[in-house]
Write a protein that holds these residues in place. Structure first.
Motif, PDB file in Angstrom:
ATOM      1  N   ILE A 169      -7.844   9.472 -11.065  1.00  0.00           N
ATOM      2  CA  ILE A 169      -7.765   8.048 -11.352  1.00  0.00           C
ATOM      3  C   ILE A 169      -6.401   7.544 -10.892  1.00  0.00           C
ATOM      4  O   ILE A 169      -5.371   8.151 -11.180  1.00  0.00           O
ATOM      5  N   PHE A 170      -6.400   6.433 -10.172  1.00  0.00           N
ATOM      6  CA  PHE A 170      -5.169   5.843  -9.667  1.00  0.00           C
ATOM      7  C   PHE A 170      -4.950   4.478 -10.308  1.00  0.00           C
ATOM      8  O   PHE A 170      -5.854   3.664 -10.365  1.00  0.00           O
ATOM      9  N   THR A 171      -3.737   4.247 -10.757  1.00  0.00           N
ATOM     10  CA  THR A 171      -3.355   2.942 -11.284  1.00  0.00           C
ATOM     11  C   THR A 171      -2.696   2.144 -10.151  1.00  0.00           C
ATOM     12  O   THR A 171      -2.466   2.661  -9.058  1.00  0.00           O
ATOM     13  N   LYS A 172      -2.378   0.893 -10.437  1.00  0.00           N
ATOM     14  CA  LYS A 172      -1.718   0.055  -9.435  1.00  0.00           C
ATOM     15  C   LYS A 172      -0.408   0.686  -8.975  1.00  0.00           C
ATOM     16  O   LYS A 172      -0.103   0.697  -7.779  1.00  0.00           O
ATOM     17  N   LYS A 173       0.332   1.238  -9.906  1.00  0.00           N
ATOM     18  CA  LYS A 173       1.605   1.886  -9.569  1.00  0.00           C
ATOM     19  C   LYS A 173       1.377   3.039  -8.587  1.00  0.00           C
ATOM     20  O   LYS A 173       2.135   3.209  -7.639  1.00  0.00           O
ATOM     21  N   GLU A 174       0.341   3.816  -8.809  1.00  0.00           N
ATOM     22  CA  GLU A 174       0.045   4.937  -7.917  1.00  0.00           C
ATOM     23  C   GLU A 174      -0.486   4.449  -6.567  1.00  0.00           C
ATOM     24  O   GLU A 174      -0.228   5.068  -5.538  1.00  0.00           O
ATOM     25  N   LEU A 175      -1.226   3.338  -6.570  1.00  0.00           N
ATOM     26  CA  LEU A 175      -1.687   2.764  -5.309  1.00  0.00           C
ATOM     27  C   LEU A 175      -0.511   2.315  -4.450  1.00  0.00           C
ATOM     28  O   LEU A 175      -0.559   2.417  -3.222  1.00  0.00           O
ATOM     29  N   LEU A 176       0.548   1.834  -5.088  1.00  0.00           N
ATOM     30  CA  LEU A 176       1.758   1.453  -4.354  1.00  0.00           C
ATOM     31  C   LEU A 176       2.376   2.650  -3.641  1.00  0.00           C
ATOM     32  O   LEU A 176       2.984   2.504  -2.585  1.00  0.00           O
ATOM     33  N   GLU A 177       2.215   3.840  -4.212  1.00  0.00           N
ATOM     34  CA  GLU A 177       2.724   5.048  -3.582  1.00  0.00           C
ATOM     35  C   GLU A 177       1.829   5.505  -2.435  1.00  0.00           C
ATOM     36  O   GLU A 177       2.300   6.111  -1.476  1.00  0.00           O
ATOM     37  N   ILE A 178       0.533   5.212  -2.518  1.00  0.00           N
ATOM     38  CA  ILE A 178      -0.418   5.628  -1.494  1.00  0.00           C
ATOM     39  C   ILE A 178      -0.314   4.741  -0.257  1.00  0.00           C
ATOM     40  O   ILE A 178      -0.262   5.238   0.867  1.00  0.00           O
ATOM     41  N   PHE A 179      -0.300   3.430  -0.468  1.00  0.00           N
ATOM     42  CA  PHE A 179      -0.289   2.488   0.644  1.00  0.00           C
ATOM     43  C   PHE A 179       1.153   2.172   1.041  1.00  0.00           C
ATOM     44  O   PHE A 179       1.987   1.896   0.187  1.00  0.00           O
ATOM     45  N   PRO A 180       1.427   2.162   2.352  1.00  0.00           N
ATOM     46  CA  PRO A 180       2.809   1.966   2.808  1.00  0.00           C
ATOM     47  C   PRO A 180       3.207   0.501   2.970  1.00  0.00           C
ATOM     48  O   PRO A 180       3.766   0.105   3.977  1.00  0.00           O
ATOM     49  N   PHE A 181       2.871  -0.313   1.999  1.00  0.00           N
ATOM     50  CA  PHE A 181       3.356  -1.677   2.002  1.00  0.00           C
ATOM     51  C   PHE A 181       3.704  -2.071   0.586  1.00  0.00           C
ATOM     52  O   PHE A 181       3.457  -1.330  -0.349  1.00  0.00           O
ATOM     53  N   GLY A 182       4.296  -3.243   0.444  1.00  0.00           N
ATOM     54  CA  GLY A 182       4.850  -3.649  -0.834  1.00  0.00           C
ATOM     55  C   GLY A 182       3.838  -4.175  -1.832  1.00  0.00           C
ATOM     56  O   GLY A 182       2.637  -4.283  -1.573  1.00  0.00           O
ATOM     57  N   GLU A 183       4.370  -4.523  -2.982  1.00  0.00           N
ATOM     58  CA  GLU A 183       3.550  -4.981  -4.098  1.00  0.00           C
ATOM     59  C   GLU A 183       2.843  -6.302  -3.799  1.00  0.00           C
ATOM     60  O   GLU A 183       1.707  -6.504  -4.206  1.00  0.00           O
ATOM     61  N   THR A 184       3.485  -7.196  -3.061  1.00  0.00           N
ATOM     62  CA  THR A 184       2.873  -8.490  -2.747  1.00  0.00           C
ATOM     63  C   THR A 184       1.602  -8.317  -1.928  1.00  0.00           C
ATOM     64  O   THR A 184       0.568  -8.909  -2.236  1.00  0.00           O
ATOM     65  N   LYS A 185       1.656  -7.483  -0.894  1.00  0.00           N
ATOM     66  CA  LYS A 185       0.470  -7.248  -0.071  1.00  0.00           C
ATOM     67  C   LYS A 185      -0.606  -6.512  -0.859  1.00  0.00           C
ATOM     68  O   LYS A 185      -1.795  -6.809  -0.722  1.00  0.00           O
ATOM     69  N   LEU A 186      -0.203  -5.557  -1.685  1.00  0.00           N
ATOM     70  CA  LEU A 186      -1.170  -4.846  -2.511  1.00  0.00           C
ATOM     71  C   LEU A 186      -1.847  -5.816  -3.482  1.00  0.00           C
ATOM     72  O   LEU A 186      -3.063  -5.751  -3.673  1.00  0.00           O
ATOM     73  N   ASN A 187      -1.080  -6.721  -4.061  1.00  0.00           N
ATOM     74  CA  ASN A 187      -1.666  -7.714  -4.971  1.00  0.00           C
ATOM     75  C   ASN A 187      -2.705  -8.576  -4.265  1.00  0.00           C
ATOM     76  O   ASN A 187      -3.743  -8.903  -4.839  1.00  0.00           O
ATOM     77  N   LYS A 188      -2.443  -8.936  -3.003  1.00  0.00           N
ATOM     78  CA  LYS A 188      -3.427  -9.715  -2.246  1.00  0.00           C
ATOM     79  C   LYS A 188      -4.717  -8.923  -2.073  1.00  0.00           C
ATOM     80  O   LYS A 188      -5.816  -9.460  -2.220  1.00  0.00           O
ATOM     81  N   LEU A 189      -4.591  -7.648  -1.741  1.00  0.00           N
ATOM     82  CA  LEU A 189      -5.776  -6.804  -1.585  1.00  0.00           C
ATOM     83  C   LEU A 189      -6.533  -6.655  -2.898  1.00  0.00           C
ATOM     84  O   LEU A 189      -7.766  -6.661  -2.927  1.00  0.00           O
ATOM     85  N   LEU A 190      -5.802  -6.514  -3.993  1.00  0.00           N
ATOM     86  CA  LEU A 190      -6.435  -6.352  -5.301  1.00  0.00           C
ATOM     87  C   LEU A 190      -7.102  -7.646  -5.764  1.00  0.00           C
ATOM     88  O   LEU A 190      -8.245  -7.640  -6.228  1.00  0.00           O
ATOM     89  N   ASN A 191      -6.397  -8.758  -5.619  1.00  0.00           N
ATOM     90  CA  ASN A 191      -6.901 -10.027  -6.127  1.00  0.00           C
ATOM     91  C   ASN A 191      -8.044 -10.602  -5.310  1.00  0.00           C
ATOM     92  O   ASN A 191      -8.836 -11.386  -5.827  1.00  0.00           O
ATOM     93  N   THR A 192      -8.141 -10.231  -4.039  1.00  0.00           N
ATOM     94  CA  THR A 192      -9.228 -10.724  -3.206  1.00  0.00           C
ATOM     95  C   THR A 192     -10.468  -9.844  -3.301  1.00  0.00           C
ATOM     96  O   THR A 192     -11.499 -10.168  -2.735  1.00  0.00           O
ATOM     97  N   GLY A 193     -10.359  -8.730  -4.019  1.00  0.00           N
ATOM     98  CA  GLY A 193     -11.510  -7.849  -4.183  1.00  0.00           C
ATOM     99  C   GLY A 193     -11.769  -6.945  -2.999  1.00  0.00           C
ATOM    100  O   GLY A 193     -12.837  -6.367  -2.874  1.00  0.00           O
TER     101      GLY A 193
END
Length: 72
Positions: free
Chosen positions: A5-29
Motif C-alpha cells: 500500500i502506498f500513501t501520497k508521501k510514498e508516491l512522491l518518492e516513486i514519481f520524479p516530480f514535485g507535490e504540485t504535479k502529483l496533486n494534479k494527477l491525484l485530483n484529476t483522477g
C-alpha cells in the motif's frame, strides 16, 4: 497474500516530480488512488495496471512525457 500500500508521501518518492504535479494527477483522477480522509492510497497491483494502460515501462519511465500527455 501481501499488499504493498502506498500513501501520497510514498508516491512522491516513486514519481520524479514535485507535490504540485502529483496533486494534479491525484485530483484529476488520473492515478488509480482512493481518497481516505485527507490522504490518498493505492497499491502495487493498481499502479502496475496503470503503467501498462499508459504503456509505460516501469524500469525506464519518461514521466515528463506521460505527465504532458495526461495533464496538458
Amino acid at each position: 497474500m501481501e499488499y504493498n500500500i502506498f500513501t501520497k508521501k510514498e508516491l512522491l518518492e516513486i514519481f520524479p516530480f514535485g507535490e504540485t504535479k502529483l496533486n494534479k494527477l491525484l485530483n484529476t483522477g488520473v492515478l488509480p488512488v482512493v481518497k481516505v480522509g485527507r490522504d490518498y492510497t493505492t497499491n502495487q497491483e493498481r499502479l502496475n495496471q496503470w503503467f501498462k494502460k499508459m504503456k509505460v515501462n516501469r524500469f525506464f519511465i519518461n514521466f515528463k512525457a506521460v505527465y504532458n500527455r495526461i495533464i496538458k
